[in-house]
Design a protein around this motif. Structure first.
Motif, PDB file in Angstrom:
ATOM      1  N   LYS A 112       0.808  -1.208   0.000  1.00 14.77           N
ATOM      2  CA  LYS A 112       0.000   0.000   0.000  1.00 14.77           C
ATOM      3  C   LYS A 112       0.851   1.272   0.000  1.00 14.77           C
ATOM      4  O   LYS A 112       0.351   2.341  -0.310  1.00 14.77           O
ATOM      5  CB  LYS A 112      -0.960  -0.017   1.179  1.00 14.77           C
ATOM      6  N   ASP A 143      -3.462  -2.379   6.682  1.00 17.54           N
ATOM      7  CA  ASP A 143      -2.287  -1.780   6.057  1.00 17.54           C
ATOM      8  C   ASP A 143      -2.523  -0.442   5.381  1.00 17.54           C
ATOM      9  O   ASP A 143      -1.625   0.382   5.292  1.00 17.54           O
ATOM     10  CB  ASP A 143      -1.689  -2.745   5.040  1.00 17.54           C
ATOM     11  N   GLY A 251      -8.406  -8.527  -1.653  1.00 15.70           N
ATOM     12  CA  GLY A 251      -9.460  -8.229  -0.701  1.00 15.70           C
ATOM     13  C   GLY A 251     -10.450  -7.285  -1.352  1.00 15.70           C
ATOM     14  O   GLY A 251     -11.487  -7.674  -1.867  1.00 15.70           O
ATOM     15  N   ASN A 252     -10.078  -6.001  -1.371  1.00 17.02           N
ATOM     16  CA  ASN A 252     -10.921  -4.982  -1.978  1.00 17.02           C
ATOM     17  C   ASN A 252     -10.724  -4.889  -3.489  1.00 17.02           C
ATOM     18  O   ASN A 252     -11.374  -4.087  -4.152  1.00 17.02           O
ATOM     19  CB  ASN A 252     -10.607  -3.634  -1.323  1.00 17.02           C
ATOM     20  N   LEU A 253      -9.795  -5.664  -4.022  1.00 20.09           N
ATOM     21  CA  LEU A 253      -9.538  -5.795  -5.462  1.00 20.09           C
ATOM     22  C   LEU A 253      -8.898  -4.561  -6.103  1.00 20.09           C
ATOM     23  O   LEU A 253      -8.917  -4.423  -7.326  1.00 20.09           O
ATOM     24  CB  LEU A 253     -10.824  -6.167  -6.223  1.00 20.09           C
ATOM     25  N   GLY A 254      -8.300  -3.701  -5.295  1.00 21.24           N
ATOM     26  CA  GLY A 254      -7.609  -2.540  -5.852  1.00 21.24           C
ATOM     27  C   GLY A 254      -6.289  -2.926  -6.505  1.00 21.24           C
ATOM     28  O   GLY A 254      -5.941  -2.427  -7.580  1.00 21.24           O
ATOM     29  N   ASN A 255      -5.579  -3.808  -5.874  1.00 20.33           N
ATOM     30  CA  ASN A 255      -4.307  -4.268  -6.420  1.00 20.33           C
ATOM     31  C   ASN A 255      -4.546  -4.933  -7.775  1.00 20.33           C
ATOM     32  O   ASN A 255      -3.880  -4.619  -8.772  1.00 20.33           O
ATOM     33  CB  ASN A 255      -3.684  -5.260  -5.423  1.00 20.33           C
ATOM     34  N   ALA A 303      -5.906  -8.151   6.208  1.00 19.82           N
ATOM     35  CA  ALA A 303      -6.015  -7.003   5.291  1.00 19.82           C
ATOM     36  C   ALA A 303      -6.848  -7.365   4.064  1.00 19.82           C
ATOM     37  O   ALA A 303      -7.135  -6.510   3.235  1.00 19.82           O
ATOM     38  CB  ALA A 303      -4.629  -6.516   4.876  1.00 19.82           C
ATOM     39  N   THR A 382       2.442  -9.075  -0.693  1.00 16.89           N
ATOM     40  CA  THR A 382       1.863  -7.789  -0.339  1.00 16.89           C
ATOM     41  C   THR A 382       2.299  -7.261   1.024  1.00 16.89           C
ATOM     42  O   THR A 382       2.087  -6.092   1.317  1.00 16.89           O
ATOM     43  CB  THR A 382       0.322  -7.870  -0.398  1.00 16.89           C
TER      44      THR A 382
HETATM   45  C1  LIG Z   1      -4.696  -4.383   1.308  1.00 19.63           C
HETATM   46  C2  LIG Z   1      -3.951  -5.663   1.288  1.00 19.63           C
HETATM   47  C3  LIG Z   1      -4.317  -6.716   0.433  1.00 19.63           C
HETATM   48  C4  LIG Z   1      -5.524  -6.639  -0.452  1.00 19.63           C
HETATM   49  O1  LIG Z   1      -5.380  -5.710  -1.491  1.00 19.63           O
HETATM   50  P1  LIG Z   1      -6.690  -5.188  -2.237  1.00 19.63           P
HETATM   51  O2  LIG Z   1      -6.200  -4.136  -3.147  1.00 19.63           O
HETATM   52  O3  LIG Z   1      -7.619  -4.678  -1.187  1.00 19.63           O
HETATM   53  O4  LIG Z   1      -7.272  -6.361  -2.957  1.00 19.63           O
HETATM   54  C5  LIG Z   1      -3.537  -7.850   0.432  1.00 19.63           C
HETATM   55  N1  LIG Z   1      -2.470  -7.974   1.256  1.00 19.63           N
HETATM   56  C6  LIG Z   1      -2.098  -6.993   2.082  1.00 19.63           C
HETATM   57  C7  LIG Z   1      -0.937  -7.207   2.967  1.00 19.63           C
HETATM   58  C8  LIG Z   1      -2.818  -5.798   2.128  1.00 19.63           C
HETATM   59  O5  LIG Z   1      -2.443  -4.837   2.958  1.00 19.63           O
END
Ligand SMILES: *Cc1c(COP(=O)(O)O)cnc(C)c1O
Length: 432
Positions: A112, A143, A251-255, A303, A382
């Motif tokens: 992040k 995070d 998770g939120n699918l931004g990555n 996260a 991540t």
């Molecule tokens: C935020 C986070 C994710 C998920 O990323 P998204 O963009 O929300 O899908 C995965 N791993 C870590 C360690 C994160 O902080």
């Protein structure tokens, strides 16, 4: 150079806005998410850039060219993206041609940092030019908050209000959230991450709060997604791959949305793997099952504990239902399988993965087994394992070594207040 890229809401595509507006507003006025009208192609020579920041500068130039002077862009990218991005090949039986892209070498040890650091500087640039101030509201499942707090701390024109679910982030994550920083206030919300996210969304829709210049730094902000394209390019370049498969702990699918934007710009990614924990809305949708947004479930990879991934709306608008299934392979991984993954990878290769990365590694293993695809496979790492010492210790039997920049958080002063999970409570905080 072509006209500047305009942005439209995923809901009412009626009015197009500039990047500056999309960045400073965060969420579109109709509650939708901003998407570019078109995705610019990568510069021809993107593989030739001598450094990560130089590559980022060239690629973001295609996106921001007319709106951001080259000198400002160069400075912002160079300052924000000043840490290494290693592509580490795994060596061990069963892991041939699998690479870990370590995205945790920034100041708060998660991917992040890429988005938050870049976005903070972009916002500061546009605010300095137009005048005015902003309050950034962030809901964090761990995070995001620390990356945003770190990225924005000390900027004169921007205040930060951080909301995190009390008791649902790890001790290290919490410590990184609550260290005292200039211009940042942290609140422990008595609820879930979804409560935090709902409060933020409601605050944006609240006319009474409009005078406070609220904006978001969640992955709903387009300003975070653009820098998140860059490391996908870097992985393909560093590995010298003709084509790759990228596995994203999600998770939120931004990555993942960052990766899809890179692919739409021409990056040769054959397939994305969306590796989710027990919060399995997206994998179920990809498998054609009925699935709705639901409450989040707590897991080891906290996260990614997101029951209602915001960026699903963006991905569907970008690719359509068909395109989603063609380009993305999804899987959901239990906590038990996450621990097994940490042990399996460590035993075979010696690599110590944090629980989020372990979800990704297990997703990669399942994809290979199911699809027999031998292309180079890049697993995005991540977070640094030292952010989750309890889980690593309980699973592998030793505590991962903490880098100095993490240990230093324990020497700093803290400041945090409790908050009820309601819009009314948040209103008071913002107006204070
Ligand atoms: C935020 C986070 C994710 C998920 O990323 P998204 O963009 O929300 O899908 C995965 N791993 C870590 C360690 C994160 O902080």
């Amino acid at each position: 150079m072509a006209e500047p890229i305009r942005y439209r809401s995923t809901r009412d595509p009626g009015q197009a806005v500039s990047f500056e507006t999309a960045l400073l507003q965060g969420l579109a006025p109709d509650g939708g998410l901003f998407l570019p009208e078109h995705v610019p192609s990568l510069p021809d020579d993107w593989r030739a850039a001598p450094s990560f920041a130089a590559m980022g500068d060239a690629v973001l130039g295609r996106w921001l060219g007319k709106e951001l002077p080259a000198a400002a862009r160069h400075r912002i990218v160079t300052e924000a993206l000043d840490f290494p991005v290693p592509l580490v090949p795994l060596r061990g039986d069963g892991w041939e041609d699998v690479y870990v892209l370590e995205l945790f070498h920034g100041p708060t040890l998660s991917f992040k940092d890429f988005g938050a650091r870049t976005m903070a500087r972009l916002m500061d640039h546009f605010l300095a030019r137009r005048g005015g101030t902003l309050t950034i509201l962030v809901a964090t499942s761990g995070d995001t908050g620390s990356a945003v707090a770190d990225g924005f701390a000390g900027l004169d024109r921007i205040d930060v209000v951080l909301l995190y679910p009390e008791g649902q982030v790890s001790p290290v994550q919490e410590r990184q959230l609550i260290v005292r920083r200039p211009g940042v206030r942290a609140f422990a919300v008595q609820g879930t991450f979804d409560d935090c996210q709902r409060m933020v969304k409601e605050a944006f829709m609240d006319p009474g709060l409009r005078p406070y210049g609220l904006s978001s730094a969640n992955s709903i902000n387009i300003g975070r997604l653009l820098p998140q394209m860059l490391y996908y390019l870097w992985a393909v370049r560093a590995g010298g791959f003709e084509e790759a498969v990228c596995c994203v702990p999600s998770g939120n699918l931004g990555n993942l949305t960052g990766g899809v934007l890179a692919a739409l710009g021409g990056l040769p990614v054959r397939r994305f793997i969306a590796a989710h924990n027990a919060n399995d809305f997206f994998p179920r949708r990809l498998a054609g099952q009925a699935a709705d947004f639901g409450p989040s479930v707590q897991t080891l990879s906290n996260a990614m504990d997101v029951g209602a991934p915001s960026n699903y709306e963006r991905l569907r608008a970008l690719l359509g239902e068909e395109g989603l299934r063609a380009r993305i392979w999804g899987t959901s991984i239990t906590d038990e399988a996450t621990r097994a993954s940490m042990r399996r990878v460590y035993a075979a290769t010696g690599y110590v993965a944090d629980p989020h990365t372990a979800v990704g590694l297990e997703g990669a293993r399942r994809y290979r087994a199911a699809e027999g695809d031998g292309r180079p496979l890049v697993v995005l790492s991540t977070a640094h394992p030292a952010k989750f010492p309890e889980v690593v210790e309980a699973t592998l039997g030793f505590t991962p070594e903490a880098p100095a920049r993490l240990a230093a958080f324990w020497e700093r002063e803290t400041a945090v207040q409790p908050l009820a999970p309601t819009l009314a409570a948040l209103r008071e905080v913002v107006a204070a």
